[in-house]
Design an enzyme around this catalytic site. Sequence first.
Site, PDB file in Angstrom:
ATOM      1  CD  GLU A 156     -14.063  15.694  16.066  1.00 29.67           C
ATOM      2  OE1 GLU A 156     -14.327  16.808  15.552  1.00 29.67           O
ATOM      3  OE2 GLU A 156     -14.584  15.295  17.139  1.00 29.67           O
ATOM      4  CG  ASN A 157     -15.474  13.328  10.394  1.00 24.28           C
ATOM      5  OD1 ASN A 157     -15.552  14.430  10.917  1.00 24.28           O
ATOM      6  ND2 ASN A 157     -16.353  12.905   9.517  1.00 24.28           N
TER       7      ASN A 157
END
Lengths: 227, 227, 222, 222
Positions: B64-65
Amino acid sequence: MNPDRPTMDAERRPLGKSPLDKHDIAARIARDIPHGAFVNLGIGQPTLVADHLSADSGVVLHTENGMLNMGPAAQGDAIDPDLTNAGKIPVTELPGAAYFHHADSFAMMRGGHLDVCVLGAFQVSADGDLANWHTGAPDAIPAVGGAMDLAIGAKKVFVMMTLFTKTGAPKLVPQCTYPLTGTGCVDRVYTDLAVFDLTPQGVVVRETFGATIDDLAGRLDLPLLPA
Amino acid sequence: MNPDRPTMDAERRPLGKSPLDKHDIAARIARDIPHGAFVNLGIGQPTLVADHLSADSGVVLHTENGMLNMGPAAQGDAIDPDLTNAGKIPVTELPGAAYFHHADSFAMMRGGHLDVCVLGAFQVSADGDLANWHTGAPDAIPAVGGAMDLAIGAKKVFVMMTLFTKTGAPKLVPQCTYPLTGTGCVDRVYTDLAVFDLTPQGVVVRETFGATIDDLAGRLDLPLLPA
Amino acid sequence: MTVKLCAHADEAVAGIKDGSTVLVGGFGMAGMPVELIDALIRQGATDLTVVSNNAGNGDTGLAALLAKGRVRKVVCSFPRQSDSYVFDGLYRAGRIELEVVPQGSLAERMRAAGAGIGAFFCPTGAGTLLAEGKETRVIDGRTYVLEYPIRGDVALIGAHRADRMGNLVYRKTARNFGPVMATAATTVIAQVREVVDTGVLDPESVVTPSIYVDRVVQEATA
Amino acid sequence: MTVKLCAHADEAVAGIKDGSTVLVGGFGMAGMPVELIDALIRQGATDLTVVSNNAGNGDTGLAALLAKGRVRKVVCSFPRQSDSYVFDGLYRAGRIELEVVPQGSLAERMRAAGAGIGAFFCPTGAGTLLAEGKETRVIDGRTYVLEYPIRGDVALIGAHRADRMGNLVYRKTARNFGPVMATAATTVIAQVREVVDTGVLDPESVVTPSIYVDRVVQEATA
């Protein structure tokens, strides 16, 4: 950009003495665009402003179909069908350009990041309402494009238009009669006869061209304030 | 990925005969991930699932980064401080990777584009509520990270956990007592003792490991349905 | 799931159903997926809602789809152009519905669909005809219009290059609506000039990651 | 307006006022603008609201700013980490406010600020503690929480390269919050590893266009 430089076409009449043509208005607008500003020029006459921005103005042109640092119209071999402006005219790219998609481009506009946009208009009201997308004629096919997004997005919205229609009706009016593009969004109106600031105190005449404030006041249906 | 291939560690006990350890659970989950799926593995034990995805599984890992097609953890000279997973552990990139910023990454999650995410949990309720971010202890400092976004975003949300706490309390419960991460979001729960589908009809036991449905029904405070 | 590399545009558009909402990329001809539109004309799906910036030019592409009576409704920002006579005729004859959406709201509503946003308060169009009947709210002194997502069953987009996983890059202003539409439709079909091996595209420069792309076809004329 | 190329981080952070909301990029150390944070510590602004994914690690960077009592409130998704003892101590002593925001909502709320969106209905957190007191609405059967923009007076971000106009590119997952924060703050200050001549960056690959960037400083340690 040097605000003191003359208009580029030496044949133009000196400002202030007589009504301006569209090239003169474009030159007048160009003088008011700050150095290094990010600017969107609407389709049609506002694109003429680009011709009056000097190379050292640092002005960066945005086109809403996804580009910053747009260059002049493309000619000959430089025409690339993948590179057009919002009017779908082939253009060029300058060093330092960037491309982005439509949602990012309009986020940039809507988010208030453009310093100036210049739009044409059918009518502008004294309190800054803009009508430039729809004549309201019953058989007209409505088509808005990016006009509403531009009207509400830029930090400063300049309008470029003639002050009167061909039949002599004022286009700077107490209330727009055409369908609105945006409300309270116009900051300044550049016309063939004068430049107007739309302020909370009223319509301020900054400059006239071949007309006096009294001339204009007699033909416009709204009070005018001296600068 | 070949769903019939055995777990990668030949020393593991055969499935079904006895409770699974975390590596066994990870392997069991890996078997259920479809070929070519886009998958986010939550921080902690869910990351073990990656070890059980074969190279030909076509599974693409999202972190998700801001990355798709994340590779395994980086070792030695491959460690790059600019390239980490959501747990801030250095990772690698596989061919066909793509980087994007946080708003785009979470738009991808929230918009339902991930096929599967695998999350740890404190508790899961029979109707799919998930509690995995906050113990609710009065002195706990709340910290949610991307847990709530993952819980509501993926097409299928799998939970990986032990079925009971160390003190023997069930973690699959009629109602969560811990603060929720998301409501009605869990599709399937993989535990050391069984795999459960959470369906509109109730909790369906798909598979057990070293326990019978009757054993489990006696220790859980909710009705269990056979597969 | 894994992208399907199609040998022909007809394969790429197979299965599009009657009544579908079809997002069609492009701004003018830049980014217009001409071969996919031609294939959709051959494919035969009808009663379509088309979402695109314009409503067709001349007699080809979208205009040809419209001329065949296959489009029930157009959602666009700017239908009226010098050569939009096919649309103009249908509209004046009452044979096609039109929803005009400001260009930025059109893009943002598709972005919302792709990003899982349920609705958003947008300043564009407040106080105008295009906001009539829509919920409004004043936030911090400014009036906003509540806008809802626009989702597609299918998106037809044009891109520059794809890799074999389906990652896409675009070229110059032909990027326009493609990346947004790719996030907003159930089935995303991309027409590209070139398919390259996976690993060739720079991961920093991929604009549409493979997760959004279902089918890719290389242009026959490329 | 034209970007300012600064010779030193102290010049880059000059003028940040007491009481400012400061967006600080980075996810862990990736993309963390360490030199700008150190300069902010020297600069002296206090009573700050810091918006960042985490609330500092160890004794340096954000943690050092917190330790000096200069931060009134932290808005973040994940304050609690193995080495967040500076924040933990301040929080338990009641000396700092905390607003926990789900990571995607944090990013989207800043995007909304940058994109002129007044508020948006977001599914994340519905039915949880973090939605308590917030307006909710059911749209098409799903519950959404109304989320408002997060704006910064200042953004401090780390990027990989800038050109002399201020266009930015990032590197790998160090991109994270930088591009979003760059759209959401009045003054955007970027720390980069290298400043290159205008024209060197590929216009297709620019992630943060120059319009968003006010000041750039090259890392002293680069």
